[in-house]
Design an enzyme around this catalytic site. Structure first.
Site, PDB file in Angstrom:
ATOM      1  N   LYS A 115       4.444  -5.265 -11.498  1.00 35.81           N
ATOM      2  CA  LYS A 115       4.869  -5.772 -10.589  1.00 35.81           C
ATOM      3  C   LYS A 115       5.023  -6.739 -10.186  1.00 35.81           C
ATOM      4  O   LYS A 115       6.866  -7.472  -9.033  1.00 35.81           O
ATOM      5  CB  LYS A 115       3.762  -4.745  -9.285  1.00 35.81           C
ATOM      6  CG  LYS A 115       3.910  -3.899  -9.062  1.00 35.81           C
ATOM      7  CD  LYS A 115       3.561  -3.136  -7.718  1.00 35.81           C
ATOM      8  CE  LYS A 115       3.892  -1.513  -7.612  1.00 35.81           C
ATOM      9  NZ  LYS A 115       2.619  -0.489  -8.362  1.00 35.81           N
ATOM     10  N   LYS A 204       8.512   5.954 -16.442  1.00 38.07           N
ATOM     11  CA  LYS A 204       7.928   6.977 -15.846  1.00 38.07           C
ATOM     12  C   LYS A 204       8.687   7.026 -14.749  1.00 38.07           C
ATOM     13  O   LYS A 204       9.493   6.276 -13.982  1.00 38.07           O
ATOM     14  CB  LYS A 204       7.047   6.459 -14.978  1.00 38.07           C
ATOM     15  CG  LYS A 204       6.655   5.259 -14.391  1.00 38.07           C
ATOM     16  CD  LYS A 204       5.257   5.554 -12.990  1.00 38.07           C
ATOM     17  CE  LYS A 204       4.866   4.827 -12.128  1.00 38.07           C
ATOM     18  NZ  LYS A 204       3.982   4.169 -12.111  1.00 38.07           N
ATOM     19  N   LYS A 207       9.055   5.668  -7.549  1.00 38.33           N
ATOM     20  CA  LYS A 207       9.578   5.972  -6.764  1.00 38.33           C
ATOM     21  C   LYS A 207      10.804   5.086  -5.980  1.00 38.33           C
ATOM     22  O   LYS A 207      12.340   5.041  -5.682  1.00 38.33           O
ATOM     23  CB  LYS A 207       9.054   5.890  -4.940  1.00 38.33           C
ATOM     24  CG  LYS A 207       7.810   6.634  -5.291  1.00 38.33           C
ATOM     25  CD  LYS A 207       6.444   6.002  -4.073  1.00 38.33           C
ATOM     26  CE  LYS A 207       5.392   6.528  -4.690  1.00 38.33           C
ATOM     27  NZ  LYS A 207       4.436   6.030  -3.814  1.00 38.33           N
TER      28      LYS A 207
HETATM   29  P1  TYM Z   1      -0.040   5.710  -6.143  1.00 45.77           P
HETATM   30  O1  TYM Z   1       0.809   5.869  -4.747  1.00 45.77           O
HETATM   31  O2  TYM Z   1       1.023   4.264  -6.366  1.00 45.77           O
HETATM   32  O3  TYM Z   1       0.491   6.591  -7.253  1.00 45.77           O
HETATM   33  C1  TYM Z   1      -0.559   7.793  -6.554  1.00 45.77           C
HETATM   34  C2  TYM Z   1      -0.691   8.730  -7.683  1.00 45.77           C
HETATM   35  O4  TYM Z   1       0.821   9.129  -8.678  1.00 45.77           O
HETATM   36  C3  TYM Z   1       0.707   9.135  -9.567  1.00 45.77           C
HETATM   37  N1  TYM Z   1       1.969   8.670 -10.040  1.00 45.77           N
HETATM   38  C4  TYM Z   1       1.621   9.790 -11.126  1.00 45.77           C
HETATM   39  N2  TYM Z   1       2.055  10.572 -12.149  1.00 45.77           N
HETATM   40  C5  TYM Z   1       2.457  11.085 -12.919  1.00 45.77           C
HETATM   41  N3  TYM Z   1       4.039  10.606 -13.291  1.00 45.77           N
HETATM   42  C6  TYM Z   1       4.142  10.051 -12.780  1.00 45.77           C
HETATM   43  N4  TYM Z   1       5.438   9.579 -12.764  1.00 45.77           N
HETATM   44  C7  TYM Z   1       3.522   9.584 -11.099  1.00 45.77           C
HETATM   45  N5  TYM Z   1       3.833   8.313 -10.914  1.00 45.77           N
HETATM   46  C8  TYM Z   1       3.024   8.636  -9.780  1.00 45.77           C
HETATM   47  C9  TYM Z   1      -0.182   7.620 -10.099  1.00 45.77           C
HETATM   48  O5  TYM Z   1      -1.206   7.182 -11.708  1.00 45.77           O
HETATM   49  C10 TYM Z   1      -0.555   8.161  -8.416  1.00 45.77           C
HETATM   50  O6  TYM Z   1      -2.377   8.609  -9.656  1.00 45.77           O
HETATM   51  N6  TYM Z   1      -3.556   3.236  -6.851  1.00 45.77           N
HETATM   52  C11 TYM Z   1      -3.167   3.856  -6.977  1.00 45.77           C
HETATM   53  C12 TYM Z   1      -4.172   4.540  -4.912  1.00 45.77           C
HETATM   54  C13 TYM Z   1      -5.060   3.928  -5.080  1.00 45.77           C
HETATM   55  C14 TYM Z   1      -6.229   5.208  -5.180  1.00 45.77           C
HETATM   56  C15 TYM Z   1      -7.563   4.580  -4.759  1.00 45.77           C
HETATM   57  C16 TYM Z   1      -6.238   6.318  -6.759  1.00 45.77           C
HETATM   58  C17 TYM Z   1      -5.527   3.409  -4.518  1.00 45.77           C
HETATM   59  N7  TYM Z   1      -7.190   3.158  -4.707  1.00 45.77           N
HETATM   60  C18 TYM Z   1      -8.300   4.568  -5.537  1.00 45.77           C
HETATM   61  C19 TYM Z   1      -7.293   6.802  -6.950  1.00 45.77           C
HETATM   62  C20 TYM Z   1      -8.495   5.799  -5.941  1.00 45.77           C
HETATM   63  C21 TYM Z   1      -1.799   4.524  -6.909  1.00 45.77           C
HETATM   64  O7  TYM Z   1      -1.265   3.796  -7.871  1.00 45.77           O
HETATM   65  O8  TYM Z   1      -0.855   5.120  -6.392  1.00 45.77           O
END
Ligand code: TYM
Length: 337
Positions: A115, A204, A207
């Site tokens: 990032k 992967k 978005k």
């Molecule tokens: P975020 O919003 O970036 O992603 C949300 C969830 O989607 C999963 N994900 C995927 N899984 C499989 N294939 C993909 N292409 C793919 N793209 C996204 C991510 O692994 C994630 O589970 N940091 C977290 C948010 C967060 C969180 C937490 C999660 C903040 N605090 C505490 C668990 C516990 C995140 O990346 O969100």
């Protein structure tokens, strides 16, 4: 009672990767375990502001929870739904953990490296993101954190911080979350989920990828999503096999189909292995994804914002109570109270 906890940022519309990698597994686990475990589903809105927000953040936050409900989440007294920024203990514990984590370990996080792209102008929130995530998890003594594979490194960091903290004060203040291998087992999988970019399956699905045909969004017209599957990149080997290394495009389609139809991956693989016509596989996946979206979008239309706001009100009362009690223990350990 054990706790399962997860969050999805509300920056923009979600992809099929978010849905299949995190949202749907959480809904299935919640429905299976909410009689015997706490299920915490929260919107990490403070994590959302590390990057640009598409559209209105308030709208996106409510929509994220409407998605869980549309995906079939059943809410009972053990299911707690809340917004991170409405529970100030998250930011407080983040600061305390900042004083436990090292620059070295935070700098090694792959997501931070990706990032920030080495830019000095990158905001500090991007760097601190995994520490806040650790606070999100440790405040609630969560053992299981269903997430996609890209977040595994952050779970390991949360584990390390919990262990270091406990060791430093010689007290079991924080519950150490399960290892990622156990998290995967708990989700009923043999590997973490990583849904790939449809056009460039080495990467992967994300978005932030510019190309529309690379990703399926949850508000895509089902017919449009089917077309994207039909134009997905495969390979020229001409034999269906589950091999993410050599045949990531075909393997991605098999994985998507298994998750969308809630069929064990091994069963889907057995049905297709050795077949040669990629077109038939694409037709099947396209039709399953499009049916899933049709059903999902129809359920979504029946879920109101007020329903979600009521859940927030109850969930935030609970979350503040639990989080403040754990925060106090951490504050006392450091002599702040
Ligand atoms: P975020 O919003 O970036 O992603 C949300 C969830 O989607 C999963 N994900 C995927 N899984 C499989 N294939 C993909 N292409 C793919 N793209 C996204 C991510 O692994 C994630 O589970 N940091 C977290 C948010 C967060 C969180 C937490 C999660 C903040 N605090 C505490 C668990 C516990 C995140 O990346 O969100």
């Amino acid at each position: 009672m054990k706790t399962i906890l997860t969050g999805i940022r509300a920056n923009s519309e979600l992809t099929l990767g978010n849905y299949l990698g995190a949202l749907l597994p959480m809904v299935r686990l919640a429905n299976k375990y909410s009689d015997e475990m706490n299920v915490n589903i929260f919107v990490p809105d403070l994590h959302s502001i590390i990057s640009n927000v598409d559209g209105d953040l308030q709208y996106n936050i409510v929509r994220t929870i409407r998605y869980y409900l549309a995906a079939g989440l059943k809410v009972n007294e053990h299911v707690h739904i809340y917004r991170q920024s409405y529970v100030p203990a998250h930011s407080e514990l983040c600061w305390i953990l900042n004083c436990v984590a090292t620059m070295g370990e935070a700098s090694r996080m792959t997501q931070y490296k990706e990032k920030s792209e080495g830019r000095e102008s990158c905001n500090v929130g991007i760097f601190d993101y995994p520490i806040l995530m650790a606070a999100d998890i440790l405040l609630y003594s969560a053992e299981y954190v269903p997430i996609g594979e890209d977040q595994f490194q952050h779970i390991e960091l949360a584990r390390n911080l919990a262990m270091r903290f406990n060791h430093r004060f010689n007290e079991e203040i924080f519950t150490v979350p399960a290892k990622t291998s156990e998290q995967v087992k708990f989700m009923g999988l043999s590997d973490g989920i990583r849904i790939r970019d449809l056009l460039n399956p080495e990467k992967k699905m994300s978005k932030s990828t510019a190309s529309e045909n690379s990703k399926i969004m949850l508000d895509d017209e089902p017919a449009k999503a089917a077309k994207k599957i039909m134009s997905a990149t495969t390979d020229s080997l001409g034999k269906i096999k589950f091999d993410m290394f050599n045949q990531p495009g075909v393997s991605n389609l098999l994985l998507i189909d298994a998750l969308v139809t809630n069929t064990p991956l091994q069963d889907v693989i057995s049905t297709w292995v050795g077949e040669t016509r990629y077109g038939d596989l694409k037709q099947k996946v396209a039709s399953d994804v499009s049916n899933m979206l049709t059903e999902f979008q129809a359920s979504l239309a029946n879920i109101t914002d007020n329903e979600v706001l009521d859940l927030f009100a109850k969930g935030e009362e609970y979350a503040n109570r639990v989080a403040n009690a754990k925060l106090l223990e951490a504050q006392k350990a450091f002599g702040l109270r």
